[in-house]
Write an enzyme that holds these catalytic residues in place. Sequence first.
Site: not given
Length: 528
Positions: A262, A280
């Site tokens: 990420e 997220h």
Amino acid sequence: MTFNVLISDPLSEDGIFPLREADDVEVVKETDLTNELLKERIADFDALLVRSQTQVTRELIESAPHLKVIGRAGVGVDNIDLEAATENGVIVVNAPDGNTNSAAEHTMAMLTSLARKIPQAFYALKQNRWDRKTYVGVELKGKTLGIIGLGRIGAEVAARAKGQRMQVIAYDPFLTEEKADNLGIGYGTIGDVLKAADFITVHTPLLKETKHIINKEAFAQMKDGVQIVNCARGGIIDEDALYDAIVEKKVAGAGLDVFEEEPIDHHKLLELPEVIATPHLGASTIEAQKNVAIDVSHDVVTILRGGQAQNPVNMPSVPQEVMKKIEPYFYLSEKLGAFLAHLEEAVVEEVHIYYAGELADMEVAPLTRNTVKGLLKRHLGDHVNNVNAAYLAEKKDITIHEQKTSTTKGFTNLLTVEIKTKSGTRKVAGTLLNGLGARIVKVDNYSLDLVPEGHMVFIRHKDQPGAIGRVGSLLAKNDVNIATMQVGRTEAGGDAIMLLIIDKQLQQEELDQLKELNDIYHATEVDL
């Protein structure tokens, strides 16, 4: 006396009201400081509050002679040098419970959106397509939700799923059948969960044991048309295997809030219409951000006033003269706990720690915490530490007993750790040998002499000619070198053990081959 608190990352103003309300606390918010400016500013502050942006390095900590506490408004403390904080007498606190509800709700939102194909249908409308046939969904009522990992968030998801009138089956290394019954959910192994579930959600930390726990082999065990959600940690699901399972129509849909790397720019999973995703957002609610700030603010005020924190992360201060005596035993105590965690798969109900010889004259509470940390760390990862180990054990319904005895069985010092499960009792004992360091000297009722480090294979077998040779031959065939071997038995021709230190970890297939050899009762890998 007035305490100065610096907030260097954006925090909810409502969340820091415990600081604002404290008459003896002066709050300064400066959220755009460079590292150099922060090092200059921190010198006059007693406390620092951060989220994930500020990197609290050793250099920064050592630039703050008055710093007493660092508060992390959230769970992870990867951005804080815990060792440097401990060395400098700075307490680090976090807020592990503040985002539980937010993460559970996000999981249920993903679950419902998957079942009813809400994001896909909305996207079609945005493209001026009124398409009802393509987006026919399924109901949650009557379906089985499989939960892998029943900690705080997993338990909240289970309660909500029951409210949707779903059947729930769960696996967790600390879940017993009795606990599952009390929660009104089903209990099973990972395999049981994979086979029974119509929907699966994962809520484990990312550890060596849980990385890619949902892989090609796991997908093969699932029902056709299963749908899966991951709002926990990227890496729990093998993303390549998930992609293949969706393309092959094994998996009907996936809801992902986290990814292995990420932030993501382009990801092949997002090309599949069966996949919905968010960036997220599990803890991204106004309430969660407020709650974590409130929790950590309360702890900061308490510590500044000389009280005990609710959620400390690093080791509490121990008088130097005490630490000097017990420090040599820290390595041994953690390894004994870790050894037992690998040795026994059944749920631990009690832990008994016996201190003998010179250990009986020491302050051993820090060693007890360290032993429990070693025991829990296999399943809880870096979330468990010397401060919260006893608390987490209590939350898992594990009772800790500490006992001192004069019986040393010939050793100057002896530390014995015993665990009790429904399957029985397992124990391991260790000592420090002068000039040679830590040794494991007993496993269950078998005596041996083992350095507690490296990759090991623990084998229970029948004491018969050729048993050791067959093990050695199989490992050689798989190009696995044996560094050292320890064997123990209680009587000739009876039960015996082998403990092998090997140069590399075994593959699951190689471990299975060991278990199939003649006269081998059981084989398990122990990674210290």
